[in-house]
Write a protein that holds these residues in place. Structure first.
Motif, mmCIF file in Angstrom:
data_model
loop_
_atom_site.group_PDB
_atom_site.id
_atom_site.type_symbol
_atom_site.label_atom_id
_atom_site.label_comp_id
_atom_site.label_asym_id
_atom_site.label_seq_id
_atom_site.Cartn_x
_atom_site.Cartn_y
_atom_site.Cartn_z
ATOM 1 N N VAL A 276 5.391 3.892 -11.625
ATOM 2 C CA VAL A 276 5.154 2.738 -10.777
ATOM 3 C C VAL A 276 6.427 2.279 -10.096
ATOM 4 C CG1 VAL A 276 4.393 0.325 -10.809
ATOM 5 C CG2 VAL A 276 3.166 2.033 -12.143
ATOM 6 N N VAL A 277 7.581 2.569 -10.702
ATOM 7 C CA VAL A 277 8.841 2.181 -10.093
ATOM 8 C C VAL A 277 9.650 3.421 -9.782
ATOM 9 C CG1 VAL A 277 8.965 -0.062 -11.186
ATOM 10 C CG2 VAL A 277 9.900 1.909 -12.367
ATOM 11 N N GLY A 278 10.564 3.314 -8.838
ATOM 12 C CA GLY A 278 11.420 4.427 -8.504
ATOM 13 C C GLY A 278 12.703 4.329 -9.280
ATOM 14 N N ALA A 279 13.705 3.628 -8.729
ATOM 15 C CA ALA A 279 14.949 3.432 -9.449
ATOM 16 C C ALA A 279 14.741 2.258 -10.419
ATOM 17 C CB ALA A 279 16.079 3.151 -8.469
ATOM 18 N N ARG A 280 15.689 1.325 -10.508
ATOM 19 C CA ARG A 280 15.507 0.197 -11.389
ATOM 20 C C ARG A 280 14.725 -0.878 -10.667
ATOM 21 N NH1 ARG A 280 18.717 0.672 -16.012
ATOM 22 N NH2 ARG A 280 17.744 -1.221 -16.720
ATOM 23 N N GLY A 281 14.136 -1.768 -11.422
ATOM 24 C CA GLY A 281 13.292 -2.808 -10.893
ATOM 25 C C GLY A 281 12.137 -3.017 -11.832
ATOM 26 N N ALA A 282 11.477 -4.168 -11.734
ATOM 27 C CA ALA A 282 10.383 -4.464 -12.640
ATOM 28 C C ALA A 282 9.254 -3.461 -12.464
ATOM 29 C CB ALA A 282 9.887 -5.887 -12.392
ATOM 30 N N GLY A 283 8.671 -3.039 -13.557
ATOM 31 C CA GLY A 283 7.572 -2.083 -13.516
ATOM 32 C C GLY A 283 7.656 -1.129 -14.684
ATOM 33 N N VAL A 284 6.895 -0.044 -14.611
ATOM 34 C CA VAL A 284 6.858 0.927 -15.693
ATOM 35 C C VAL A 284 6.955 2.323 -15.108
ATOM 36 C CG1 VAL A 284 4.333 1.027 -15.688
ATOM 37 C CG2 VAL A 284 5.580 1.656 -17.758
ATOM 38 N N GLU A 285 7.620 3.215 -15.806
ATOM 39 C CA GLU A 285 7.712 4.603 -15.373
ATOM 40 C C GLU A 285 7.574 5.533 -16.572
ATOM 41 O OE1 GLU A 285 11.541 6.073 -14.007
ATOM 42 O OE2 GLU A 285 12.514 4.281 -14.806
ATOM 43 N N ARG A 286 7.124 6.738 -16.277
ATOM 44 C CA ARG A 286 6.977 7.743 -17.322
ATOM 45 C C ARG A 286 8.279 8.526 -17.445
ATOM 46 N NH1 ARG A 286 1.818 11.618 -17.350
ATOM 47 N NH2 ARG A 286 2.399 11.754 -15.159
ATOM 48 N N VAL A 287 8.700 8.725 -18.681
ATOM 49 C CA VAL A 287 9.944 9.445 -18.959
ATOM 50 C C VAL A 287 9.669 10.912 -19.262
ATOM 51 C CG1 VAL A 287 11.903 9.606 -20.547
ATOM 52 C CG2 VAL A 287 11.093 7.366 -19.782
ATOM 53 N N SER A 288 8.581 11.190 -19.957
ATOM 54 C CA SER A 288 8.284 12.554 -20.401
ATOM 55 C C SER A 288 7.574 13.331 -19.294
ATOM 56 C CB SER A 288 7.417 12.514 -21.661
ATOM 57 O OG SER A 288 6.282 11.683 -21.455
ATOM 58 N N ALA A 289 8.344 13.828 -18.340
ATOM 59 C CA ALA A 289 7.819 14.636 -17.239
ATOM 60 C C ALA A 289 8.849 15.693 -16.880
ATOM 61 C CB ALA A 289 7.515 13.766 -16.025
ATOM 62 N N ALA A 290 8.379 16.800 -16.322
ATOM 63 C CA ALA A 290 9.269 17.902 -15.962
ATOM 64 C C ALA A 290 10.079 17.564 -14.713
ATOM 65 C CB ALA A 290 8.451 19.169 -15.740
#
Length: 358
Positions: A28-42
């Motif tokens: 949901v987010v690109g760099a830093r900023g409020a939101g959530v992102e997935r870490v476990s991806a290729a």
């Protein structure tokens, strides 16, 4: 200190090939900023083809370490079993750390320079530590015994761990701290006459170690300065289970009954949070991650212990471990099998995510 620790690693190290690769997973987010992102991806954004879990995050939120059975996160990923990976949130590089399968969640130092995890070694269990930037490795000095449950100081100089003897049940277990700057010497924190849970948690400067006596169900705090131990911190009439010692050494989170308590090491006072299960505390001791016992609400919530305000980390079913919160409560790393946390989650696996609050 850093040079001395590097030398200690290099003395018994082999250099691992750790190809870095840029991850295209945006969440949901690109760099830093409020939101959530997935870490476990290729690297190319492809979803992990295996389950990922057991994540910890550095104080500044830059690096996340986790284990995964995925075979497509890096070119050198294992074809079977779990591997340990580190992702740099700033550069989007992801690395596989070593070729040993972890038997417990990996841990990372607060500055992100070192990580460690327990693995099976013939009939014993060993702890292998890695220098993230170089891939150099070293094993803890456990002699002929087994050692596991590592906890690292902020700069990786000290490693608290548990030592057992698989062939001598009467040995019980010891809680020790290894100092990498002092030739890998070990200092005994406590000797217990049983092998029930006693996971240690070390402060950032290596001065304090909180641990539990799983047989007596008591929690203690050891102070390196005078080699003294205080406790049980929950009082003689209660039973407790250790969650975590804050990095600043000032707060100890423990569970007692259905409630969570945050013990102030300096004053001896305890703050009570009824009917919730404490999961982790941020390095400053201000922000507590907890899971409510009530399953009708959010699965993970972050509470500001000073103001009482709360932020929802995950509405979907999710879980987290210790060292899951960065300093100031800015980031929280967690795992979930839910497929609606980020767009395009179709792998049907457990993934690792980071919730950014600002």
């Amino acid at each position: 200190m850093r040079a001395a620790l590097s030398a200690a690693f290099a003395a018994c190290a082999v250099t691992a090939v750790l190809p870095g690769s840029a991850s295209a997973e945006a969440g949901v987010v690109g760099a830093r900023g409020a939101g959530v992102e997935r870490v476990s991806a290729a690297a190319d954004g492809t979803e992990a083809d295996g389950n990922s879990a057991g994540a910890s995050i550095t104080h500044d939120g830059r690096r996340v370490v986790f284990s995964s059975s995925a075979t497509n996160l890096t070119p050198d990923a294992a074809t079977e079993g779990d591997s340990v990976f580190v992702r740099d949130q700033r550069t989007k590089q992801i690395q596989r750390m070593g070729n040993l399968a972890p038997i417990q969640p990996p841990v990372i130092s607060g500055d992100g320079e070192y990580l460690g995890y327990a693995h099976q070694w013939i009939t014993n269990v060993r702890i292998r530590q890695y220098q993230v930037g170089t891939g150099r490795t070293a094993s803890l000095n456990c002699s002929a015994y087994s050692c596991d449950q590592p906890s690292l100081s902020a700069d990786g100089r000290y490693t608290a761990h548990v030592v057992r003897s698989p062939r001598q049940p009467t040995f019980g277990q010891r809680i020790e701290v290894q100092d990498w700057n002092d030739g890998g010497s070990n200092q005994t924190v406590a000797a217990l006459d049983h092998t029930q849970p006693s996971r240690p948690s070390i402060s950032g400067d290596g001065r304090h170690v909180a641990y539990q006596d799983g047989k007596a169900k008591d929690v203690f705090v050891w102070d390196r300065t005078g080699g003294t131990t205080s406790g049980p911190i929950e009082g003689p009439a209660a039973q407790a289970t250790l969650v975590q010692l804050s990095d600043d050494g000032g707060k100890v989170v423990y569970l007692s009954g259905s409630d969570t308590y945050v013990h102030d090491v300096r004053t001896g006072a305890a703050q009570s949070l009824p009917n919730v299960r404490g999961v982790a505390i941020d390095p400053t001791g201000r922000y507590l991650l907890y899971a409510p016992h009530d399953t009708t609400g959010p699965s993970l919530t972050l509470r500001d212990l000073r103001t009482g305000t709360e932020e929802i980390v995950a509405d979907q079913p999710a879980s987290a471990g210790t060292d899951a919160v960065s300093a100031g409560g800015r980031d929280v790393v967690f795992q979930s099998t839910a497929d609606d946390i980020v767009p395009g989650d179709t792998n049907g696996k457990s993934d690792v995510f980071v919730r950014h609050f600002y």
